[in-house]
Design a protein around this motif. Structure first.
Motif, short mmCIF file in Angstrom:
data_model
loop_
_atom_site.label_atom_id
_atom_site.label_comp_id
_atom_site.label_asym_id
_atom_site.label_seq_id
_atom_site.Cartn_x
_atom_site.Cartn_y
_atom_site.Cartn_z
N MET A 1 -5.24 1.64 9.68
CA MET A 1 -6.59 1.46 9.23
C MET A 1 -6.53 0.06 8.76
N LYS A 2 -5.44 -0.86 8.25
CA LYS A 2 -5.54 -2.14 8.12
C LYS A 2 -6.07 -2.90 9.64
N GLU B 1 5.68 0.40 5.15
CA GLU B 1 4.10 0.97 4.66
C GLU B 1 3.93 2.04 5.65
N THR C 1 0.84 -1.23 -0.03
CA THR C 1 -0.04 -0.03 0.05
C THR C 1 0.91 1.21 0.08
N TYR D 1 -9.92 -2.17 10.24
CA TYR D 1 -10.67 -2.93 9.37
C TYR D 1 -10.61 -4.02 9.37
N PHE E 1 -1.80 3.82 7.09
CA PHE E 1 -2.41 2.70 6.43
C PHE E 1 -2.35 1.29 7.31
N TRP F 1 -10.05 -5.16 5.09
CA TRP F 1 -9.43 -4.13 4.49
C TRP F 1 -9.09 -4.29 3.16
N TRP F 2 -9.16 -5.42 2.23
CA TRP F 2 -9.04 -5.66 1.23
C TRP F 2 -9.65 -4.81 0.16
N SER G 1 -9.66 -0.82 1.44
CA SER G 1 -8.28 -0.08 0.85
C SER G 1 -8.39 0.41 -0.46
N VAL H 1 -7.91 4.22 -0.21
CA VAL H 1 -6.77 4.27 -0.68
C VAL H 1 -6.51 4.75 -2.17
N TYR H 2 -6.82 3.48 -2.73
CA TYR H 2 -6.54 3.66 -4.12
C TYR H 2 -7.45 4.69 -5.12
#
Length: 263
Positions: A83-84, A76, A14, A87, A80, A91-92, A95, A99-100
């Motif tokens: 946050m991982k 990382e 990430t 969640y 993030f 998270w997958w 994110s 994020v993206y």
């Protein structure tokens, strides 16, 4: 975006992809806009903005690798990582949006002035030079602030290796006048681009930089909360908060500092 804190060891994907993504996409966009068949622009303004964008990108890229000890995606961003943990198994997919996808919106938004510069032709005037000054100032402030932060972190790492007490807080150089001068410099760069667009009759492009600044305000709060959770620096940082401007460099609030010492 630059960070005042250190990154936590974790999966590199990430932090690695997003950090370097920001250094590359604006350069690609400015060249895309300039080379488009329907592009219409002042040649000198275009070339100056291209040069500035390259300088900005090289500064950000250099700071990323220097901060990561010249490793490629080794760590990382701690935000993030937090946050991982928050969640968990979700998270997958969280994110992807948090994020993206959000980064695409931010990048397109802040780069809108680059589009305007290459879609409106107009002679250079005094406002172009104001924009150039703002952009260069932002790049310079961010560079020196990040360099001072890097030197501070490096000194503390050496003190820790020697078993000596570390310095609790960086309060020298630009950091004497602002708690986040690196953030201020980065925002100054983006708002300098807005001046270019405003001068060409497209002031509405400030929306991208405004949203970016609002998001950075939230990041600033996360960073400061993290500082206050670290026992060895919490007291010093509270005083730092009371006496030092958040973003815009300004003189110390000595009256508050003296009052705090007396109580």
């Amino acid at each position: 975006m630059s960070s005042s804190g250190s990154s936590a060891k974790s999966s590199p994907a990430t932090g690695f992809m997003i950090d370097l993504y920001w250094t590359v996409i604006p350069v690609m966009l400015v060249h895309y806009y300039a080379s488009h068949p329907l592009a219409e622009y002042n040649w000198w303004r275009s070339r100056v903005v291209m040069l500035l964008t390259w300088v900005w990108s090289l500064r950000l890229t250099h700071n990323y690798f220097r901060r990561e000890k010249w490793q490629w995606g080794a760590r990382e961003d701690w935000r993030f990582t937090d946050m991982k943990g928050q969640y968990g198994k979700h998270w997958w997919w969280v994110s992807f949006f948090a994020v993206y996808a959000s980064q695409q919106v931010f990048l397109i938004g802040v780069c809108l002035p680059l589009y305007v510069i290459h879609s409106v032709d107009g002679p250079l005037n005094i406002w172009d030079f104001v924009a150039i000054f703002v952009c260069i100032s932002g790049i310079a402030i961010a560079f020196f602030a990040d360099t001072q932060l890097h030197e501070f972190v490096t000194r503390n790492e050496k003190l820790k290796e020697l078993g000596k007490p570390v310095v609790a807080n960086l309060d020298r150089g630009l950091w004497h006048y602002s708690r986040h001068p690196n953030y201020f410099g980065e925002q100054l760069w983006w708002w300098g681009l807005v001046v270019f667009a405003w001068n060409l009759g497209n002031g509405w492009t400030f929306v991208g930089s405004l949203i970016n600044s609002m998001c950075l305000a939230y990041v600033t709060k996360l960073v400061e909360d993290r500082m206050l959770k670290q026992a060895y620096r919490a007291e010093a940082y509270r005083l730092y908060q009371k006496t030092t401007s958040v973003w815009i460099p300004w003189f110390k609030s000595s009256a508050i500092a003296e009052k705090d010492k007396d109580t």
